[in-house]
Design a protein around this motif. Structure first.
Motif, mmCIF file in Angstrom:
data_model
loop_
_atom_site.group_PDB
_atom_site.id
_atom_site.type_symbol
_atom_site.label_atom_id
_atom_site.label_comp_id
_atom_site.label_asym_id
_atom_site.label_seq_id
_atom_site.Cartn_x
_atom_site.Cartn_y
_atom_site.Cartn_z
ATOM 1 N N GLN A 197 -45.506 81.177 -8.218
ATOM 2 C CA GLN A 197 -44.411 82.076 -8.570
ATOM 3 C C GLN A 197 -43.108 81.459 -8.122
ATOM 4 N N ARG A 198 -42.677 80.443 -8.844
ATOM 5 C CA ARG A 198 -41.392 79.807 -8.550
ATOM 6 C C ARG A 198 -40.817 79.235 -9.842
ATOM 7 N N ILE A 199 -39.536 78.881 -9.760
ATOM 8 C CA ILE A 199 -38.807 78.417 -10.948
ATOM 9 C C ILE A 199 -38.843 76.891 -11.061
ATOM 10 N N SER A 200 -39.082 76.207 -9.933
ATOM 11 C CA SER A 200 -39.192 74.740 -9.938
ATOM 12 C C SER A 200 -38.047 74.049 -10.692
ATOM 13 N N ASN A 201 -36.817 74.519 -10.461
ATOM 14 C CA ASN A 201 -35.638 73.859 -11.044
ATOM 15 C C ASN A 201 -35.641 73.862 -12.573
ATOM 16 N N PHE A 202 -36.237 74.884 -13.166
ATOM 17 C CA PHE A 202 -36.176 75.045 -14.633
ATOM 18 C C PHE A 202 -34.803 75.652 -14.963
ATOM 19 N N LEU A 203 -34.694 76.486 -15.940
ATOM 20 C CA LEU A 203 -33.419 76.960 -16.468
ATOM 21 C C LEU A 203 -32.719 77.919 -15.489
ATOM 22 N N LEU A 204 -32.005 77.387 -14.525
ATOM 23 C CA LEU A 204 -31.436 78.247 -13.480
ATOM 24 C C LEU A 204 -30.368 79.199 -14.019
ATOM 25 N N TRP A 205 -29.513 78.698 -14.856
ATOM 26 C CA TRP A 205 -28.426 79.525 -15.401
ATOM 27 C C TRP A 205 -28.962 80.485 -16.458
ATOM 28 N N GLN A 206 -29.774 79.933 -17.337
ATOM 29 C CA GLN A 206 -30.197 80.666 -18.534
ATOM 30 C C GLN A 206 -31.160 81.812 -18.222
ATOM 31 N N LEU A 207 -31.819 81.770 -17.055
ATOM 32 C CA LEU A 207 -32.820 82.801 -16.733
ATOM 33 C C LEU A 207 -32.220 83.997 -15.995
ATOM 34 N N ALA A 208 -30.896 84.087 -15.934
ATOM 35 C CA ALA A 208 -30.255 85.117 -15.106
ATOM 36 C C ALA A 208 -30.820 86.521 -15.360
ATOM 37 N N TYR A 209 -31.067 86.868 -16.625
ATOM 38 C CA TYR A 209 -31.576 88.205 -16.940
ATOM 39 C C TYR A 209 -32.870 88.182 -17.741
ATOM 40 N N THR A 210 -33.626 87.114 -17.550
ATOM 41 C CA THR A 210 -34.897 86.965 -18.258
ATOM 42 C C THR A 210 -36.004 87.725 -17.533
#
Ligand code: IPE
Ligand code: IPE
Ligand code: MG
Length: 254
Positions: A197-210
């Protein structure tokens, strides 16, 4: 007009327009079968094919897949080489079918680190499929969310230095136009397979409200039924974008 303004359509939709996936668990899938890691990566390619097809059939507009992160260079050299070779052979084999199916393929990430041959293949694939109007398939390769934001900042700085932009004019909207995928709807649904359960430096900006969906299923086992489960979960979420649940209910009832 509703006070919720331009976010109305994202509040009301029960189907995502854009899905972003961290395809994780190939290595563990292989290990569980006593196979070497490459076998997991090869099986993972089959899952990619299934999910692209399922997205097309579900009328999804955009699918972004994390294929290789800017940190994956830290893996053993033999694994990195295998992944590059697999990337090249898969692209070569699949591009015709993707094109025939109207898929618009593009790549995000710093491609200058790849071999000239792979870069050329990426350029050719984008040129060939760029005019297609079906599913947009964005493949994140040597991608990092921090790289993406640093690049956006650099672009803005260049414009400021050239006298074309006033620093006071830099706001989220302006910066958001410089990041990858700025021309697509923001991801509505994020899926990570493999249990982490982590983002691993994927779309940091784009996932703001995903909406974030995590599943223990290993990527090579992912298929259209698993996607359907994620879509059903998504349909049951109440997206609020900072509003109250009551406001959202009222809007839905209107
Ligand atoms: C994801 O599977 C594929 C890439 C990162 C390229 P992994 O290779 O990370 O699989 P696990 O996490 O080791 O199981
Ligand atoms: C994320 O998976 C990158 C891709 C799926 C391409 P990793 O397996 O590299 O993520 P970490 O290292 O476990 O966070
Ligand atoms: Mg992993």
């Amino acid at each position: 007009m509703s006070e919720l303004g331009h976010i109305d359509s994202r509040l009301l939709a029960d189907r995502p327009r854009h899905i972003a996936i961290i395809m994780d668990g190939n290595g563990r899938w292989a290990r569980a079968r006593g196979l070497p890691r490459p076998a997991g990566h090869r099986e993972g390619v089959k899952a990619v094919r299934r999910v692209v097809e399922a997205c097309r059939q579900n009328g999804i507009e955009a699918l972004t897949l994390f294929a290789f992160s800017s940190e994956n260079w830290r893996r053993p050299r033999t694994e990195v080489k295998l992944l590059m070779d697999l990337f090249i052979s898969t692209l070569k084999r699949e591009v015709r079918d993707l094109h025939a199916n109207g898929v618009r393929v593009r790549f995000i990430g710093d491609r200058t680190a790849f071999s000239p041959r792979l870069q050329q293949l990426m350029d050719e694939t984008e040129a060939l499929t760029g005019g297609n109007e079906g599913l947009t398939l964005a493949i994140a390769a040597n991608y990092g969310g921090r790289w993406d934001l640093a690049r956006a900042a650099r672009r803005l700085a260049e414009q400021v230095a050239a006298g074309a932009l006033d620093p006071a004019g830099i706001d989220p909207d302006r910066l958001g136009r410089e990041v990858s995928l700025a021309d697509l709807p923001e991801p509505d649904l994020f899926i990570r397979t493999g249990g982490e359960q982590r983002i691993s430096n994927f779309l940091l900006w784009q996932l703001a409200y995903t909406e974030l969906y995590f599943t223990d299923i290993l990527w090579p086992d992912f298929d259209q039924d698993r996607l359907a489960e994620a879509l059903a979960w998504f349909a049951g979420r109440q997206r609020r974008f900072g509003c109250t649940g009551e406001q959202v209910e009222q809007l839905k009832g209107a």
